[in-house]
Design an enzyme around this catalytic site. Structure first.
Site, PDB file in Angstrom:
ATOM      1  CB  CYS A 132      -0.937  -0.010   1.205  1.00 12.95           C
ATOM      2  SG  CYS A 132      -1.897  -1.533   1.319  1.00 12.95           S
ATOM      3  CG  HIS A 143      -2.069   4.207   5.143  1.00  7.66           C
ATOM      4  ND1 HIS A 143      -1.943   4.161   3.766  1.00  7.66           N
ATOM      5  CD2 HIS A 143      -2.196   2.915   5.548  1.00  7.66           C
ATOM      6  CE1 HIS A 143      -1.980   2.899   3.365  1.00  7.66           C
ATOM      7  NE2 HIS A 143      -2.145   2.129   4.427  1.00  7.66           N
ATOM      8  CD  GLU A 155      -1.816   7.325   9.230  1.00  7.57           C
ATOM      9  OE1 GLU A 155      -1.366   8.093   8.353  1.00  7.57           O
ATOM     10  OE2 GLU A 155      -2.829   6.607   9.054  1.00  7.57           O
ATOM     11  CE  LYS A 210      -5.807   4.046   2.213  1.00  7.66           C
ATOM     12  NZ  LYS A 210      -4.935   5.229   2.399  1.00  7.66           N
ATOM     13  CG  HIS A 238      -6.513   0.601   1.322  1.00  5.36           C
ATOM     14  ND1 HIS A 238      -5.615   1.266   0.517  1.00  5.36           N
ATOM     15  CD2 HIS A 238      -5.777  -0.011   2.281  1.00  5.36           C
ATOM     16  CE1 HIS A 238      -4.395   1.062   0.970  1.00  5.36           C
ATOM     17  NE2 HIS A 238      -4.464   0.295   2.038  1.00  5.36           N
ATOM     18  CG  PHE A 298      -0.117  -5.915   4.151  1.00  8.17           C
ATOM     19  CD1 PHE A 298      -0.689  -5.106   5.115  1.00  8.17           C
ATOM     20  CD2 PHE A 298      -0.904  -6.934   3.607  1.00  8.17           C
ATOM     21  CE1 PHE A 298      -1.996  -5.299   5.539  1.00  8.17           C
ATOM     22  CE2 PHE A 298      -2.209  -7.141   4.024  1.00  8.17           C
ATOM     23  CZ  PHE A 298      -2.759  -6.324   4.998  1.00  8.17           C
TER      24      PHE A 298
END
Length: 414
Positions: free
Chosen positions: A164, A303, A314, A336, A341, A400
């Site tokens: 991502c 994010h 985050e 998002k 996403h 990830f």
């Protein structure tokens, strides 16, 4: 020191097939997420996705023959269409530059997974039915390769694949190439198209996806009752140029990209680090390179995936990066909440949002938020759109594998 500016942006995503439509829907706080109707979801608890609707490749890429378009995976078509938009906005095809001084860097997190699923079905029936174009259509680097072929740009040409964070890494690397004198311009960003039964199955079994039954509750970043992320698709592309070149041709400069940070958590396959230390370090690297102080960062496009761990960690990282006081004065949002996403394309699309937000002094609301989470206690623009004079902005991506990437975008002031 060479400065780098953004002169064009282009996007295809669940909120629109062009930048103008997308930005209008952002301002209207429209939710681009919709019910999955491409395939049967009766075996899944997940019912929503961020699907790109009404994308007509021949209409949006008219200079490419339909026969050739059929040999391109959907993620490559998205990239080509978005690049055309970005160059049109930039007002130049950059042909005045040495083609070896113009690069193409486009991140892709997964690649042609839907195509893979289709071709595996053929293989199981009869191996010789697998398409001869399967590999060159499916491989993640083909978006960057195709854009290079169609534009004639022969500089650095590669694909970042960091889950991502892919799109943000691509933009950051393009920025560095121009700043350090290796390139004069670049097409960069991220693209993805992998909404399929196969992909949904894995994320569903991982329990990473939202199981919401109401559209408004599908993607609710930083909300106490967030349930997981919504799988999306799309693309976001930036046209970056060395400042003096852009200035000399009278370009309409959107914003200045001035810093980039990239780190690794060295922690876990899917979870961000609970300490937030590495993500915070990436943010610090970005705003420090931009010559800004923590208190001069007054907007962060987070994010913000709507997963329990990401949003909590985050938040911790932002506090570490800016300090508690500055973090509480910074407005934060998650795109998002409206698009879902976009995986490898998320950073590209969110960079488009960040650049336009800086230019217009506008920060969109984090849509769907209703219930505060004591562990996510910053200002997430939950009360509505804001008018903010943005001096410095950060766009965060966490992937990830522990990949962290942040770019810093400044208001262009000549």
């Amino acid at each position: 020191m060479r400065r780098v500016v953004i002169t064009g942006v282009g996007t295809v995503n669940p909120l629109g097939n062009n930048t103008e439509e997308f930005w209008a829907n952002i301002k209207a706080n429209k939710i681009g997420i919709s019910a999955i109707d491409q395939f049967d979801t009766s075996d899944f608890d997940v019912k929503f996705a961020g699907t790109v609707r009404g994308f007509d490749a021949p209409a949006q890429i008219p200079d490419v023959e339909k026969k050739e378009l059929k040999k391109m995976d959907r993620f490559t078509q998205f990239a080509l269409a978005s690049t055309k938009q970005a160059l049109k906005m930039a007002g130049s095809d950059l042909k005045d530059l040495d083609p070896y001084r113009v690069g193409v860097m486009i991140g892709v997190g997964i690649g042609g997974l839907l195509l893979t699923e289709e071709e595996v079905r053929k293989f199981e029936v009869k191996p010789d039915k697998v398409s001869v174009f399967f590999i060159p259509m499916m491989i993640a680097n083909m978006a960057a390769g195709t854009v290079s072929m169609k534009t004639g740009f022969k500089g650095d040409n590669f694909c970042t694949t960091t889950a991502c964070s892919s799109g943000t890494h691509a933009i950051g690397e393009a920025f560095r190439k121009i700043k350090d004198g290796y390139l004069d311009a670049a097409i960069c960003g991220g693209t993805e198209a992998c909404i399929s039964r196969f992909c949904l199955s894995s994320f569903n079994n991982m329990k990473a996806l939202s199981r919401a039954t109401e559209l408004e509750k599908a993607s609710t970043p930083f909300d106490l009752n967030r349930q997981g992320f919504v799988l999306g698709e799309g693309c976001g592309i930036l046209c970056l140029e060395e400042y003096e070149h852009a200035k000399a041709r009278g370009a309409n400069i959107i914003a200045e990209i001035a810093g980039y940070g990239a780190t690794g958590d060295a922690y876990h396959m899917t979870s961000p680090s609970p300490t937030g230390e590495a993500a915070a370090h990436a943010m610090k690297m970005a705003y420090t390179e931009a010559g800004l102080k923590p208190e001069e960062i007054n907007y962060i496009n987070a994010h913000g995936t709507s997963t329990g761990l990401n949003d909590k960690y985050e938040t911790i990282a932002i506090k570490l990066a800016l300090g508690e006081e500055a973090a509480r004065k910074t407005v934060i949002n998650s795109t998002k909440s409206m698009t879902g996403h976009l995986l490898g394309a998320a950073g590209g699309m969110e960079a488009v949002v960040t650049a336009l937000s800086v230019k217009e002094g506008f920060v969109h609301r984090t849509v769907g938020y209703t219930t505060p989470d004591p562990e996510c206690d910053l200002d997430y623009a939950t009360d509505g759109n804001r008018n903010v004079d943005i001096k410095g902005a950060l766009s965060n991506s966490l992937g990830f594998g522990g990949h962290n990437a942040t770019i810093c975008i400044k208001k262009y002031e000549g």
